[in-house]
Design an enzyme around this catalytic site. Structure first.
Site, PDB file in Angstrom:
ATOM      1  N   ARG A 152       0.815  -1.221   0.000  1.00 40.67           N
ATOM      2  CA  ARG A 152       0.000   0.000   0.000  1.00 40.67           C
ATOM      3  C   ARG A 152       0.847   1.269   0.000  1.00 40.67           C
ATOM      4  O   ARG A 152       0.575   2.211  -0.742  1.00 40.67           O
ATOM      5  CB  ARG A 152      -0.938  -0.019   1.209  1.00 40.67           C
ATOM      6  CG  ARG A 152      -2.069  -1.043   1.102  1.00 40.67           C
ATOM      7  CD  ARG A 152      -3.030  -0.911   2.251  1.00 40.67           C
ATOM      8  NE  ARG A 152      -2.431  -1.354   3.490  1.00 40.67           N
ATOM      9  CZ  ARG A 152      -2.622  -2.556   4.038  1.00 40.67           C
ATOM     10  NH1 ARG A 152      -3.406  -3.420   3.421  1.00 40.67           N
ATOM     11  NH2 ARG A 152      -2.064  -2.895   5.175  1.00 40.67           N
ATOM     12  N   ILE A 153       1.895   1.309   0.848  1.00 39.43           N
ATOM     13  CA  ILE A 153       2.697   2.527   0.935  1.00 39.43           C
ATOM     14  C   ILE A 153       3.567   2.690  -0.307  1.00 39.43           C
ATOM     15  O   ILE A 153       3.673   3.785  -0.873  1.00 39.43           O
ATOM     16  CB  ILE A 153       3.548   2.526   2.216  1.00 39.43           C
ATOM     17  CG1 ILE A 153       2.637   2.537   3.444  1.00 39.43           C
ATOM     18  CG2 ILE A 153       4.485   3.739   2.240  1.00 39.43           C
ATOM     19  CD1 ILE A 153       3.364   2.413   4.764  1.00 39.43           C
ATOM     20  N   ASP A 172       9.100  -6.566  -5.692  1.00 41.54           N
ATOM     21  CA  ASP A 172       8.254  -7.165  -4.663  1.00 41.54           C
ATOM     22  C   ASP A 172       7.899  -8.575  -5.110  1.00 41.54           C
ATOM     23  O   ASP A 172       7.086  -8.751  -6.012  1.00 41.54           O
ATOM     24  CB  ASP A 172       6.985  -6.335  -4.448  1.00 41.54           C
ATOM     25  CG  ASP A 172       6.244  -6.734  -3.179  1.00 41.54           C
ATOM     26  OD1 ASP A 172       6.177  -7.952  -2.892  1.00 41.54           O
ATOM     27  OD2 ASP A 172       5.750  -5.841  -2.474  1.00 41.54           O
ATOM     28  N   ALA A 233      10.906   2.850   6.291  1.00 39.17           N
ATOM     29  CA  ALA A 233      10.058   1.686   6.537  1.00 39.17           C
ATOM     30  C   ALA A 233      10.280   1.161   7.948  1.00 39.17           C
ATOM     31  O   ALA A 233       9.505   1.426   8.863  1.00 39.17           O
ATOM     32  CB  ALA A 233      10.339   0.610   5.501  1.00 39.17           C
ATOM     33  N   ARG A 234      11.373   0.420   8.153  1.00 31.16           N
ATOM     34  CA  ARG A 234      11.715  -0.131   9.459  1.00 31.16           C
ATOM     35  C   ARG A 234      13.221  -0.256   9.575  1.00 31.16           C
ATOM     36  O   ARG A 234      13.913  -0.589   8.603  1.00 31.16           O
ATOM     37  CB  ARG A 234      11.083  -1.525   9.668  1.00 31.16           C
ATOM     38  CG  ARG A 234       9.634  -1.506  10.116  1.00 31.16           C
ATOM     39  CD  ARG A 234       9.476  -0.929  11.503  1.00 31.16           C
ATOM     40  NE  ARG A 234       8.113  -0.933  11.991  1.00 31.16           N
ATOM     41  CZ  ARG A 234       7.219   0.024  11.774  1.00 31.16           C
ATOM     42  NH1 ARG A 234       7.552   1.069  11.027  1.00 31.16           N
ATOM     43  NH2 ARG A 234       6.007  -0.042  12.284  1.00 31.16           N
ATOM     44  N   ASP A 258      14.722   7.379   8.499  1.00 29.12           N
ATOM     45  CA  ASP A 258      13.701   7.752   9.482  1.00 29.12           C
ATOM     46  C   ASP A 258      13.538   6.670  10.530  1.00 29.12           C
ATOM     47  O   ASP A 258      12.852   6.876  11.532  1.00 29.12           O
ATOM     48  CB  ASP A 258      12.364   7.994   8.768  1.00 29.12           C
ATOM     49  CG  ASP A 258      11.279   8.490   9.714  1.00 29.12           C
ATOM     50  OD1 ASP A 258      11.557   9.455  10.458  1.00 29.12           O
ATOM     51  OD2 ASP A 258      10.172   7.924   9.723  1.00 29.12           O
ATOM     52  N   GLU A 263      15.809   1.861  18.465  1.00 29.31           N
ATOM     53  CA  GLU A 263      15.086   3.113  18.669  1.00 29.31           C
ATOM     54  C   GLU A 263      14.632   3.217  20.120  1.00 29.31           C
ATOM     55  O   GLU A 263      14.258   2.210  20.724  1.00 29.31           O
ATOM     56  CB  GLU A 263      13.873   3.190  17.736  1.00 29.31           C
ATOM     57  CG  GLU A 263      14.242   3.235  16.268  1.00 29.31           C
ATOM     58  CD  GLU A 263      13.015   3.418  15.367  1.00 29.31           C
ATOM     59  OE1 GLU A 263      11.917   3.759  15.886  1.00 29.31           O
ATOM     60  OE2 GLU A 263      13.149   3.228  14.154  1.00 29.31           O
ATOM     61  N   HIS A 282      11.808   8.781  13.318  1.00 29.46           N
ATOM     62  CA  HIS A 282      10.652   7.917  13.041  1.00 29.46           C
ATOM     63  C   HIS A 282       9.370   8.754  12.913  1.00 29.46           C
ATOM     64  O   HIS A 282       8.396   8.553  13.642  1.00 29.46           O
ATOM     65  CB  HIS A 282      10.484   6.856  14.133  1.00 29.46           C
ATOM     66  CG  HIS A 282       9.742   5.635  13.641  1.00 29.46           C
ATOM     67  ND1 HIS A 282      10.036   4.356  14.054  1.00 29.46           N
ATOM     68  CD2 HIS A 282       8.721   5.499  12.765  1.00 29.46           C
ATOM     69  CE1 HIS A 282       9.221   3.494  13.477  1.00 29.46           C
ATOM     70  NE2 HIS A 282       8.417   4.176  12.679  1.00 29.46           N
ATOM     71  N   GLY A 284       7.469   8.970  10.120  1.00 35.59           N
ATOM     72  CA  GLY A 284       6.630   8.552   9.003  1.00 35.59           C
ATOM     73  C   GLY A 284       5.142   8.719   9.249  1.00 35.59           C
ATOM     74  O   GLY A 284       4.404   9.225   8.398  1.00 35.59           O
TER      75      GLY A 284
END
Length: 317
Positions: A152-153, A172, A233-234, A258, A263, A282, A284
């Protein structure tokens, strides 16, 4: 019997105000408090609503005697030990889609920051300089953009960028084709092609076992010298040490992060010493619009779970 719900991590507690008017619920919005206070209040909580700061680890779970539901107000649930929650009979849910637009826009904002060198230009201006020539940047128009992860993103990022007439390549393995409807969006079969051909690379995959350190020095070595890299993302998807080496060696132009392996990021790390690296904490999903949407979704999930015995958006281990 009254249910205690702990709303953590800076969530807007006003979204949950209707629950306060229902005798079945008591909301404890410990939004601004340190994690030790969150842990204390969670001991007898029936439900937690968290974002990324609270880590629902085995130790955390063992300290909770009444916990029945953990809602991640957002999409990623890597800060929750889902396997142990399952073992203890605790349900886990998230709020898919609520953060998507904000996350996509932040990734694009980081791309422009790198392309136009705005963060560095601002820092220079704050010291009283007018160093216009030093901060000559690049346009987004007609660039090749590599999107890693086309859920989706990733698809939102592509849609938002179409107006700049790019060639968009995406990788993907779980998507055979796309239905966005643009001829200049093409799937590639391997990560290497993304890194070889792209001027801009952006990451939009979840953090799972298969994606830990998915991107490392092998991939950075394939990038164009003038290419830029964004991960919103992560943390853990990108090998941070390998990215730092590529930046230090100037084998790639610049990067923006980000998200981070650990974290919150400590006050001083190797990441802080890299001049061609932009860092954000972070952000986002940190917009007023996204905060409201995730809170509203979590509110409805709480009501459905405790009043109608209906679990929405369950995330399994």
């Amino acid at each position: 019997m009254t249910k205690k719900i702990l709303v953590c991590d800076g969530m807007d507690s006003s979204i949950f105000s209707k629950l306060l008017n229902n005798q079945e619920f008591s909301v404890y919005p410990e939004a601004k408090n340190p994690q030790e206070i969150v842990r204390k209040e969670a001991r007898d909580a029936d439900a937690l609503v968290i974002r990324s700061s609270t880590k629902v680890t085995k130790d955390f779970i063992d300290s909770c005697s009444n916990l029945k539901l953990v809602i991640r107000a957002g999409e990623g649930t890597d800060n929750i030990d889902k396997a142990y929650c399952k073992e203890k009979g605790i349900k886990v849910a998230n709020t898919p889609g609520a953060n998507n637009n904000s996350a996509a826009e932040h990734a694009i904002a980081l791309m422009f920051t790198l392309l136009r060198k705005t963060a560095w230009a601002n820092s220079s201006m704050q010291t009283g300089k007018w160093d216009k020539a030093r901060f000559t940047g690049n346009e987004m128009t007609n660039k090749t953009i590599g999107v890693i992860g086309f859920g989706r993103i990733g698809q939102l990022v592509a849609k938002r960028l179409i107006g700049f007439d790019p060639e968009i390549l995406f990788y993907d393995p779980f998507i055979s084709s796309h239905s966005i409807g643009y001829d200049n969006i093409k799937k590639v079969d391997d990560l290497e092609t993304i890194f070889k051909k792209s001027d801009i690379i952006t990451v939009h995959v979840p953090l799972v076992n298969q994606t830990k350190n998915l991107i490392d020095k092998k991939h950075f070595s394939l990038m164009k010298n003038n290419a830029i890299f964004v991960n919103a993302a992560r943390g853990g998807i990108v090998h941070e040490g390998d990215l730092l080496d590529a930046l230090k060696n100037k084998s790639i132009r610049a990067a923006a992060l980000d998200v981070f392996l650990n974290e919150p990021l400590k006050e001083k790390t190797d990441l802080h010493e890299i001049e061609n690296l932009i860092l954000t904490p972070h952000l986002g999903g940190s917009t007023q619009e996204a905060q409201y949407r995730v809170g509203e979704m979590a509110y409805h999930q709480l009501k459905e779970f405790f009043m109608n015995d209906n679990l929405l958006n369950e995330v399994r281990a």
